[in-house]
Design a protein around this motif. Structure first.
Motif, mmCIF file in Angstrom:
data_model
loop_
_atom_site.group_PDB
_atom_site.id
_atom_site.type_symbol
_atom_site.label_atom_id
_atom_site.label_comp_id
_atom_site.label_asym_id
_atom_site.label_seq_id
_atom_site.Cartn_x
_atom_site.Cartn_y
_atom_site.Cartn_z
ATOM 1 N N LYS A 1 3.874 -31.205 11.928
ATOM 2 C CA LYS A 1 4.706 -32.223 11.144
ATOM 3 C C LYS A 1 4.918 -32.266 9.654
ATOM 4 C CE LYS A 1 4.633 -36.307 14.234
ATOM 5 N NZ LYS A 1 3.324 -37.644 14.464
ATOM 6 N N SER A 2 4.122 -31.538 8.776
ATOM 7 C CA SER A 2 3.615 -31.204 7.936
ATOM 8 C C SER A 2 5.036 -30.149 7.616
ATOM 9 C CB SER A 2 2.665 -30.803 6.569
ATOM 10 O OG SER A 2 1.614 -30.970 7.150
ATOM 11 N N ALA A 3 5.032 -30.205 5.630
ATOM 12 C CA ALA A 3 6.475 -29.692 4.800
ATOM 13 C C ALA A 3 5.820 -27.968 4.908
ATOM 14 C CB ALA A 3 6.978 -29.709 4.511
ATOM 15 N N PHE A 4 6.348 -26.737 5.183
ATOM 16 C CA PHE A 4 5.916 -25.909 4.421
ATOM 17 C C PHE A 4 7.520 -25.330 4.211
ATOM 18 C CE2 PHE A 4 2.644 -23.357 7.628
ATOM 19 C CZ PHE A 4 1.904 -24.546 7.614
ATOM 20 N N ILE A 5 6.899 -23.959 2.975
ATOM 21 C CA ILE A 5 8.026 -24.066 2.087
ATOM 22 C C ILE A 5 9.563 -23.442 2.707
ATOM 23 C CG2 ILE A 5 8.756 -21.869 0.761
ATOM 24 C CD1 ILE A 5 5.884 -21.229 0.299
ATOM 25 N N GLY A 6 8.895 -23.225 3.862
ATOM 26 C CA GLY A 6 11.093 -22.690 5.014
ATOM 27 C C GLY A 6 11.330 -23.855 5.331
ATOM 28 N N ASN A 7 10.769 -24.796 5.873
ATOM 29 C CA ASN A 7 10.759 -26.054 5.709
ATOM 30 C C ASN A 7 12.101 -26.683 4.125
ATOM 31 O OD1 ASN A 7 8.783 -26.183 7.349
ATOM 32 N ND2 ASN A 7 10.072 -27.088 8.419
ATOM 33 N N VAL A 8 10.899 -26.574 3.486
ATOM 34 C CA VAL A 8 11.644 -27.216 2.363
ATOM 35 C C VAL A 8 13.045 -26.142 1.809
ATOM 36 C CG1 VAL A 8 11.303 -27.343 -0.253
ATOM 37 C CG2 VAL A 8 9.879 -28.217 1.257
ATOM 38 N N ILE A 9 13.168 -24.938 1.978
ATOM 39 C CA ILE A 9 14.236 -24.158 1.899
ATOM 40 C C ILE A 9 15.619 -24.914 2.929
ATOM 41 C CG2 ILE A 9 15.686 -21.896 1.858
ATOM 42 C CD1 ILE A 9 12.491 -20.639 1.198
ATOM 43 N N TYR A 10 14.806 -24.813 4.068
ATOM 44 C CA TYR A 10 16.023 -25.491 5.259
ATOM 45 C C TYR A 10 17.046 -26.594 5.215
ATOM 46 C CZ TYR A 10 18.021 -26.368 9.549
ATOM 47 O OH TYR A 10 18.643 -26.449 10.839
ATOM 48 N N ASP A 11 15.372 -27.459 4.763
ATOM 49 C CA ASP A 11 16.428 -28.764 4.201
ATOM 50 C C ASP A 11 17.440 -28.990 3.282
ATOM 51 O OD1 ASP A 11 15.091 -29.629 6.510
ATOM 52 O OD2 ASP A 11 13.020 -30.971 4.992
ATOM 53 N N SER B 1 17.593 -37.448 -2.742
ATOM 54 C CA SER B 1 17.520 -36.343 -2.049
ATOM 55 C C SER B 1 15.968 -35.627 -2.279
ATOM 56 C CB SER B 1 18.440 -35.145 -2.293
ATOM 57 O OG SER B 1 19.654 -35.737 -1.501
ATOM 58 N N GLN B 2 15.735 -35.310 -3.344
ATOM 59 C CA GLN B 2 14.335 -35.064 -3.401
ATOM 60 C C GLN B 2 13.479 -36.197 -3.450
ATOM 61 O OE1 GLN B 2 13.387 -34.400 -8.241
ATOM 62 N NE2 GLN B 2 11.639 -34.519 -8.084
ATOM 63 N N LYS B 3 13.041 -37.090 -3.682
ATOM 64 C CA LYS B 3 12.116 -38.139 -3.125
ATOM 65 C C LYS B 3 12.775 -38.476 -1.716
ATOM 66 C CE LYS B 3 11.125 -39.705 -7.133
ATOM 67 N NZ LYS B 3 10.035 -39.803 -7.880
ATOM 68 N N TRP B 4 13.384 -38.344 -0.590
ATOM 69 C CA TRP B 4 13.679 -37.661 0.398
ATOM 70 C C TRP B 4 12.430 -37.040 1.528
ATOM 71 C CZ3 TRP B 4 13.865 -41.668 4.340
ATOM 72 C CH2 TRP B 4 13.467 -40.594 5.831
ATOM 73 N N THR B 5 12.139 -35.626 0.474
ATOM 74 C CA THR B 5 11.895 -34.592 1.015
ATOM 75 C C THR B 5 10.482 -34.720 1.077
ATOM 76 O OG1 THR B 5 13.773 -32.321 0.066
ATOM 77 C CG2 THR B 5 11.326 -32.051 -0.133
ATOM 78 N N GLU B 6 10.304 -35.044 -0.308
ATOM 79 C CA GLU B 6 8.082 -35.774 -0.514
ATOM 80 C C GLU B 6 8.077 -36.456 0.294
ATOM 81 O OE1 GLU B 6 8.058 -37.573 -4.432
ATOM 82 O OE2 GLU B 6 9.551 -36.214 -5.372
ATOM 83 N N ILE B 7 8.615 -37.605 1.018
ATOM 84 C CA ILE B 7 8.792 -38.409 2.399
ATOM 85 C C ILE B 7 8.362 -38.414 3.560
ATOM 86 C CG2 ILE B 7 9.133 -40.139 3.313
ATOM 87 C CD1 ILE B 7 11.211 -41.504 1.002
ATOM 88 N N THR B 8 9.769 -36.292 3.870
ATOM 89 C CA THR B 8 9.617 -36.462 4.806
ATOM 90 C C THR B 8 8.366 -35.187 5.166
ATOM 91 O OG1 THR B 8 11.294 -35.081 4.480
ATOM 92 C CG2 THR B 8 11.444 -37.287 5.310
ATOM 93 N N GLY B 9 8.896 -34.505 4.136
ATOM 94 C CA GLY B 9 8.261 -32.741 4.677
ATOM 95 C C GLY B 9 8.688 -31.726 5.447
ATOM 96 N N ALA B 10 8.988 -32.534 6.596
ATOM 97 C CA ALA B 10 10.114 -31.722 6.789
ATOM 98 C C ALA B 10 10.722 -32.358 8.355
ATOM 99 C CB ALA B 10 9.091 -30.813 8.391
ATOM 100 N N SER B 11 11.750 -31.653 8.705
ATOM 101 C CA SER B 11 13.525 -32.205 9.453
ATOM 102 C C SER B 11 12.751 -31.509 10.881
ATOM 103 C CB SER B 11 14.269 -32.560 8.758
ATOM 104 O OG SER B 11 14.861 -31.199 8.809
ATOM 105 N N GLU B 12 13.963 -32.258 11.887
ATOM 106 C CA GLU B 12 13.544 -31.556 12.476
ATOM 107 C C GLU B 12 14.685 -30.629 13.313
ATOM 108 O OE1 GLU B 12 11.858 -33.281 14.371
ATOM 109 O OE2 GLU B 12 11.140 -34.777 13.606
#
Length: 730
Positions: free
Chosen positions: A682-692, A405-416
């Motif tokens: 497409k790039s992740a922000f703090i809110g996206n990491v929390i949401y994911d 899960s941690q690695k996936w966050t590193e890969i995608t950065g943000a989700s739909e």
């Protein structure tokens, strides 16, 4: 400052106490305690609440020809309600709501079943209750199956098999030529020595389990890694898969979690190839030229199981549903609608018959998962939860799901993105209250008023008691709970929260470069937005406050707030259309002879944020400018100061609080927003990491720890703003 230090100490103590008091011995193994076992079916309770994949519980509302829910309701008297989920992690989260007492059961894939079993969230069943078990395809048989570890654990049978199928490669037959035979078109930046012609028009499934698909590809193309099972990856093997997926990301148009997102992409030709489920192919073919293939490297897959909650509110109705869904007729209907294969082998002939002419060939094709073909089912790397135990002589050297899960966050950065909700309230009976107050005897009112006048503290307590209590319990209480949760962690196997003090979440934030980059990126864009809005907003505010006549000032102020009357999402989508490839902005640049595409870049995110928060910056600056006495400007002029010096020495120092107040809005709103990034960038922000972390990864403690980052940033920012007197201008 002393008060601030004391407050921080109190918060820390509360968090420590909460963490200590909340400690628990959460199971971390594979369910050593004997599970609850259902061995009889009683009278139905009249209701049934399910969690399911889309397409698994059709009631005729999408197509009246496909309805297997209403016949069940008529047969059993159990009224069915369904909550659809887009990922396995979402299913796990939903199943654990209310201690597992909200929903009766779930159609879980292997990467959810193992978590639910280990967490004690689902109960075992007696296979003797379900006569159709005798017709289940051999690899999924509970006693003798070779591919059943996703629902048979330690001899206990947790549910009944439903549908199975592959995660195959779907492609546009008109645009992808020749027909692909390998996953290389989705992973490699070059094909046959040339740039990948499909770059930017590919897609992949948005879930940590997709790492296994990369491992399948590497198993063939990089045998030196020694990958034997895509779910049993050592650190080096996992890093290789992550590197492949990071290199793949620029090739993708988007990740998909909701299956209709991929269908829409094929329909508008923004996507030409990618990983897909059978239902994606079934409904893409209706409006776009599409086909599917099993690439030479092989594919992952899924075998879904209906499982009953250990605390099901309607257990008998759930057991009846499990029995019903094993019937070949039901699985045949699902197979035709969804495109999957039924676990009941008798359903295959019924699927072929339902398909009409050519049905026998179709049912024995990738489109219907080679229904009944034992060799094909055994060839699938069925989804299951990665564990530290490798299952061979490597011992516990494999990476568990928390690392995935941690690695996936590193890969995608943000989700739909997904959902927003609003709530409204009214105040009935207000007229009656006022009327009652008016009817009260004057003497009583006078005595009460006099008493409160003599006791100002009591009067203040009565005035602020209710809102103060709300502030302490709801607002500060929630912050304390979040603060405490940040020091807990997830069990690597069960996915349950372990309520024991740990700094692992904070260590993860500091140690993982992607999280540091996310924080810097978010803070940097927030600062850029605040600065840009100040530069853009000051001339407008100055004109409205100092230069415009009264009528024109009103018009300007209305124009400033007018965008706020439009729905937030509508404004974002409007800018998405303007900035997207082929949009208005690109068209205007093309007319000027320039080729400029902003698309989903950080520039696009910056532009949209600047637009959204500009009114919030203008208004405090306007208010500050309006309060500057004209006499000071006249005095400055009389003393010989020119316009620029007057502004620099007189006006600017007086309006600094207003400027800082406006920047607070722009900075803080950008810092916490994730919708704009999901829809525009497409790039992740703090809110996206929390949401994911809350949604996809279901890692509440890490989400709480990461939520403290913007809290800390804003605390520093607000302290500086307070020292500058900005609160006076709010």
């Amino acid at each position: 400052m002393r008060r601030l230090t004391t407050a921080c100490a109190v918060m820390g103590a509360l968090a420590f106490v909460a963490a200590a008091c909340g400690s628990s011995n959460t199971p971390s193994g594979g369910g050593a305690a004997a599970p609850k076992v259902y061995n009889s079916i009683g009278q139905g309770e009249g209701a049934l609440k399910l969690i399911a994949w889309n397409g698994y519980t059709e009631d005729g509302s999408n197509d009246p020809n496909y309805d297997w829910v209403h016949p069940f309701e008529n047969q059993t008297g159990c009224k069915v309600s369904v909550k659809y989920a887009d990922t396995s992690d979402e299913m796990v989260t939903l199943m654990r709501q209310g201690g597992g007492s909200v929903y009766d059961g779930v159609s879980a894939s292997g990467n959810a079943t193992n978590k639910l079993i280990a967490g004690g969230n689902v109960a075992a069943i007696d296979p003797a209750l379900f006569p159709e078990f005798t017709n289940v395809i051999s690899p999924l048989q509970p006693a003798t199956g070779t591919n059943n570890s996703h629902y048979v654990v330690n001899g206990y049978v947790y549910g009944v098999p439903y549908m199975y199928g592959p995660n195959f490669l779907m492609y546009n037959t008109n645009l992808v030529k020749p027909a692909p035979k390998s996953w290389d078109i989705t992973f490699e930046p070059t094909l046959n020595g040339k740039a990948n012609p499909y770059a930017g028009k590919l897609t992949a499934y948005n879930d940590p389990i997709f790492i296994a698909d990369a491992a399948v590809y590497l198993k063939t193309h990089n045998p030196s890694l020694g990958i034997t099972n895509p779910y049993e990856l050592t650190s080096d093997q996992l890093d290789a898969a992550v590197s492949l997926l990071q290199a793949q990301k620029p090739l993708l148009a988007k990740y998909w979690a909701l299956y209709t997102d991929e269908i829409d992409g094929f329909n508008n030709k923004s996507i030409v190839a990618g990983t897909a489920w059978p239902i994606n192919l079934t409904y893409t073919k209706d409006s776009a030229p599409a086909a599917a293939v099993i690439p030479s490297e092989g594919v992952t897959g899924w075998a879904d199981t209906w499982m009953i909650s250990a605390n099901a509110p309607h257990p008998n109705c759930m057991l009846e549903w499990m029995k019903y869904t094993m019937e070949p007729k039901v699985q045949a209907e699902v197979g035709v609608w969804y495109g999957a294969a039924g676990s009941n082998t008798k359903s295959c002939d019924l699927i072929a018959k339902s398909l009409g002419k050519g049905g026998a060939q179709l049912v024995n094709s990738v489109e219907y998962s080679f229904c009944g073909n034992v060799d094909f089912l055994n060839s699938l790397y069925l989804w299951r939860t990665p564990q530290a135990a490798c299952g061979d002589d490597r011992g516990n050297t494999c990476m568990d799901y928390s690392v995935w899960s941690q690695k996936w966050t590193e890969i995608t950065g943000a989700s739909e993105g997904r959902r927003l909700s609003l709530a409204t309230a009214s105040a009935p009976g207000l007229v009656d209250v006022v009327s009652d107050e008016a009817d009260r005897p004057a003497g009583t009112r006078t005595r009460v008023s006099a008493f409160l006048f003599r006791h100002p503290r009591l009067r203040l307590g009565g005035l602020l008691g209710a809102p103060g209590l709300w502030f302490l319990v709801v607002y500060l209480g929630a912050l304390v709970v979040m603060y405490a949760t940040a020091f807990w962690h997830l069990d690597a196997f069960t996915g349950l929260v372990v309520k024991q003090f740990s700094l692992s979440n904070f260590k993860r934030i500091v140690d993982v470069p992607v999280y540091r980059n996310v924080i810097l990126r978010t803070a940097g864009i927030a600062a850029a937005v605040a600065l840009t809005d100040i530069v853009l907003g000051f001339p407008v505010a100055y004109y409205a406050a100092r230069l415009a006549p009264a009528r024109r000032r009103t018009a300007v102020l209305i124009a400033i707030v007018l965008p706020l009357w439009a729905n937030y999402l509508v404004r974002i989508f409007a800018w998405k259309l303007i900035l997207s490839p082929g949009g208005l902005l690109e068209w205007l640049f093309a007319k000027a002879g320039m080729h400029v595409t902003i698309g989903s870049s950080l520039v696009a995110v910056w532009i949209v944020f600047c637009y959204l928060w500009l009114p919030y910056v203008i208004l405090p600056i306007y208010a500050a400018l309006e309060r500057v006495p004209g006499s000071l400007l006249e005095a400055s002029s009389d003393l010989g100061a020119r316009g620029w010096r007057t502004f620099r020495k007189v006006v600017f120092p007086l309006i600094v609080p207003g400027i800082v107040a406006g920047s607070i809005f722009a900075f803080s709103l950008t810092l916490g927003d994730y919708i704009v990034v999901q829809l525009v960038g497409k790039s992740a922000f703090i809110g996206n990491v929390i949401y994911d972390s809350v949604g996809i990864a279901n890692d509440i403690p890490f989400a709480a720890a990461f939520a403290l980052v913007p809290l800390a940033i804003m605390s520093i920012y607000l302290f500086v703003a307070w020292r500058l007197g900005a609160f006076e201008a709010l």
